[in-house]
Design an enzyme around this catalytic site. Structure first.
Site, PDB file in Angstrom:
ATOM      1  N   TYR A  69       0.730  -1.575   0.293  1.00 22.36           N
ATOM      2  CA  TYR A  69      -0.061  -0.203  -0.169  1.00 22.36           C
ATOM      3  C   TYR A  69       0.931   1.897  -0.183  1.00 22.36           C
ATOM      4  CZ  TYR A  69      -4.150  -2.626  -0.192  1.00 22.36           C
ATOM      5  OH  TYR A  69      -5.777  -3.203  -0.554  1.00 22.36           O
ATOM      6  N   ARG A  72       1.678   2.084  -3.478  1.00 24.88           N
ATOM      7  CA  ARG A  72       0.246   2.703  -4.308  1.00 24.88           C
ATOM      8  C   ARG A  72       0.359   3.474  -3.130  1.00 24.88           C
ATOM      9  NH1 ARG A  72      -4.945  -0.854  -3.506  1.00 24.88           N
ATOM     10  NH2 ARG A  72      -5.318   0.033  -5.033  1.00 24.88           N
ATOM     11  N   ASP A 102      -8.844   6.494  -4.284  1.00 24.11           N
ATOM     12  CA  ASP A 102      -8.080   7.939  -4.820  1.00 24.11           C
ATOM     13  C   ASP A 102      -8.496   9.402  -4.740  1.00 24.11           C
ATOM     14  OD1 ASP A 102      -9.030   8.460  -8.059  1.00 24.11           O
ATOM     15  OD2 ASP A 102      -8.150   6.742  -8.067  1.00 24.11           O
ATOM     16  N   HIS A 119     -15.296   1.690  -2.467  1.00 23.83           N
ATOM     17  CA  HIS A 119     -14.336   1.117  -1.396  1.00 23.83           C
ATOM     18  C   HIS A 119     -13.431   1.593  -0.581  1.00 23.83           C
ATOM     19  CE1 HIS A 119     -15.398  -2.254  -4.599  1.00 23.83           C
ATOM     20  NE2 HIS A 119     -16.269  -2.220  -3.731  1.00 23.83           N
ATOM     21  N   CYS A 151      -5.998   1.232  20.531  1.00 24.56           N
ATOM     22  CA  CYS A 151      -6.104   0.321  21.467  1.00 24.56           C
ATOM     23  C   CYS A 151      -5.658  -0.677  20.633  1.00 24.56           C
ATOM     24  CB  CYS A 151      -7.913  -0.367  20.634  1.00 24.56           C
ATOM     25  SG  CYS A 151      -7.734  -0.614  19.319  1.00 24.56           S
TER      26      CYS A 151
HETATM   27  P1  OAD Z   1     -11.013  -3.526 -13.051  1.00 22.29           P
HETATM   28  O1  OAD Z   1      -9.503  -3.189 -13.137  1.00 22.29           O
HETATM   29  O2  OAD Z   1     -11.313  -4.434 -12.646  1.00 22.29           O
HETATM   30  O3  OAD Z   1     -11.732  -2.607 -14.213  1.00 22.29           O
HETATM   31  C1  OAD Z   1     -11.375  -1.429 -15.268  1.00 22.29           C
HETATM   32  C2  OAD Z   1     -11.985  -1.399 -16.081  1.00 22.29           C
HETATM   33  O4  OAD Z   1     -11.614  -0.787 -16.862  1.00 22.29           O
HETATM   34  C3  OAD Z   1     -11.779  -2.354 -17.523  1.00 22.29           C
HETATM   35  O5  OAD Z   1     -12.719  -3.062 -18.380  1.00 22.29           O
HETATM   36  C4  OAD Z   1     -10.529  -1.507 -18.612  1.00 22.29           C
HETATM   37  O6  OAD Z   1     -10.815  -2.268 -19.556  1.00 22.29           O
HETATM   38  C5  OAD Z   1     -11.512  -0.161 -18.090  1.00 22.29           C
HETATM   39  N1  OAD Z   1     -10.367   0.727 -18.688  1.00 22.29           N
HETATM   40  C6  OAD Z   1      -8.578   0.798 -18.547  1.00 22.29           C
HETATM   41  N2  OAD Z   1      -8.152   1.803 -18.685  1.00 22.29           N
HETATM   42  C7  OAD Z   1      -9.338   2.660 -19.256  1.00 22.29           C
HETATM   43  C8  OAD Z   1      -9.749   4.007 -19.921  1.00 22.29           C
HETATM   44  N3  OAD Z   1      -8.896   5.227 -20.163  1.00 22.29           N
HETATM   45  N4  OAD Z   1     -10.731   4.473 -20.300  1.00 22.29           N
HETATM   46  C9  OAD Z   1     -11.911   3.827 -20.139  1.00 22.29           C
HETATM   47  N5  OAD Z   1     -11.714   2.040 -19.600  1.00 22.29           N
HETATM   48  C10 OAD Z   1     -10.775   1.510 -19.031  1.00 22.29           C
HETATM   49  O7  OAD Z   1     -11.213  -2.062 -11.717  1.00 22.29           O
HETATM   50  P2  OAD Z   1     -12.256  -2.116 -11.257  1.00 22.29           P
HETATM   51  O8  OAD Z   1     -13.794  -2.848 -12.273  1.00 22.29           O
HETATM   52  O9  OAD Z   1     -12.868  -0.423 -10.881  1.00 22.29           O
HETATM   53  O10 OAD Z   1     -11.805  -3.953  -5.189  1.00 22.29           O
HETATM   54  O11 OAD Z   1     -12.525  -2.928  -9.840  1.00 22.29           O
HETATM   55  C11 OAD Z   1     -13.675  -2.986  -9.079  1.00 22.29           C
HETATM   56  C12 OAD Z   1     -13.019  -3.440  -7.749  1.00 22.29           C
HETATM   57  O12 OAD Z   1     -12.039  -4.239  -7.994  1.00 22.29           O
HETATM   58  C13 OAD Z   1     -11.969  -2.587  -7.050  1.00 22.29           C
HETATM   59  O13 OAD Z   1     -12.383  -1.147  -6.740  1.00 22.29           O
HETATM   60  C14 OAD Z   1     -10.508  -3.112  -6.646  1.00 22.29           C
HETATM   61  C15 OAD Z   1     -10.565  -4.447  -7.198  1.00 22.29           C
HETATM   62  O14 OAD Z   1     -10.329  -5.549  -6.915  1.00 22.29           O
HETATM   63  C16 OAD Z   1     -11.542  -3.571  -3.857  1.00 22.29           C
HETATM   64  O15 OAD Z   1      -9.607  -3.161  -3.504  1.00 22.29           O
HETATM   65  C17 OAD Z   1     -12.016  -3.099  -2.865  1.00 22.29           C
END
Ligand code: OAD
Length: 241
Positions: A69, A72, A102, A119, A151
């Site tokens: 983390y 990141r 972010d 999240h 704690c």
């Molecule tokens: P993902 O990485 O699963 O999906 C990102 C999506 O963005 C994909 O479908 C890509 O094709 C698309 N993408 C990439 N670059 C792009 C761009 N420049 N413009 C538009 N689309 C683009 O990410 P999330 O859906 O956010 O959870 O993932 C959901 C959760 O899974 C996250 O919040 C995280 C992760 O585990 C936690 O941390 C709890």
């Protein structure tokens, strides 16, 4: 402007309760890694989520989790909002529901009161026992592994890990917004993580127009929705022209 973008732009201009729902793709053009698309640095292709984003992983090797983390956070400290964050941030009257940890939407101009972080946030740490102690983090200089001063349990990033529940008040607000929206703009999410992804069918069944902006086709798109394949930073400024 392509026909599809024009149709979507008209729907957006006419909406009275528009909301956005975003994922990692929204911040990809700011240099923040996505989780599970076909890009080389997709986080879950290179790291094991059960080791780095779960209670089990934290218990087994807390220092490895905190170090990951911290890396990141240092990367996020260098990131700036892209054209998509700025386009969304300039819209008055929108609520933004995001899975992103972010704060680039807020830095792009969105009012923090109208950004729902489903999240959690990399800008905060919390007590792992949830005693209520939280701390704001300097992203440039993130703290190492340490104990909660209140704690004695471990401190950890204020983000939702696999197997954990979302903050109920945030989920309740997001659910209410999705149920009442007349337009949902879905940006850069694979829409496979629940309960977050469930907001899309919820809004659709409640009558909202759904517009997807993503670099890949979405399984959630159907005959009723509009799907625009492209980068968020290219497409969103056109949608708000
Ligand atoms: P993902 O990485 O699963 O999906 C990102 C999506 O963005 C994909 O479908 C890509 O094709 C698309 N993408 C990439 N670059 C792009 C761009 N420049 N413009 C538009 N689309 C683009 O990410 P999330 O859906 O956010 O959870 O993932 C959901 C959760 O899974 C996250 O919040 C995280 C992760 O585990 C936690 O941390 C709890």
């Amino acid at each position: 402007m392509s026909d599809l973008i024009e149709v979507a732009a008209k729907k957006i201009a006419a909406a009275t309760r528009p909301i956005s729902f975003s994922g990692a793709g929204l911040s990809a053009e700011s240099g923040i890694s996505t989780f599970r698309d076909n890009s080389e640095d997709a986080l879950w292709a290179n790291f094991d989520p059960t080791r780095l984003a779960s209670q089990e992983g934290f218990k087994a090797d807390p220092a490895a989790v905190i170090d990951w983390y911290s890396a990141r956070r240092r990367k996020l400290a260098q990131a700036v909002p892209n054209a998509a964050h700025k386009a969304l941030g300039q819209q008055a009257g929108w609520t933004h529901i995001t899975q992103n940890v972010d704060h680039l939407l807020e830095q792009g101009g969105a009012d923090a009161k109208h950004v729902l972080h489903l999240h959690g946030s990399l800008l905060k740490d919390q007590c792992n026992a949830d005693c209520g102690h939280t701390e704001v983090i300097d992203l440039n200089d993130p703290p190492g592994l340490r104990d909660c001063p209140d704690c004695g349990n471990r401190m950890r990033p204020s983000v939702v890990w696999f197997g954990e529940s979302l903050r109920q008040h945030v989920l309740n607000r997001a659910t209410a917004e999705a149920a009442e929206a007349d337009l949902l703009l879905v940006i850069g999410t694979s829409a496979v993580v629940y309960p977050a992804a469930g907001l899309i069918p919820l809004a659709s069944e409640a009558g909202a127009d759904i517009i997807f902006v993503n670099t890949e086709a979405s399984e959630m798109a159907d005959g009723k929705s509009i799907e625009i394949i492209g980068k968020a930073g290219d497409v969103l400024p056109l949608l708000f022209k």
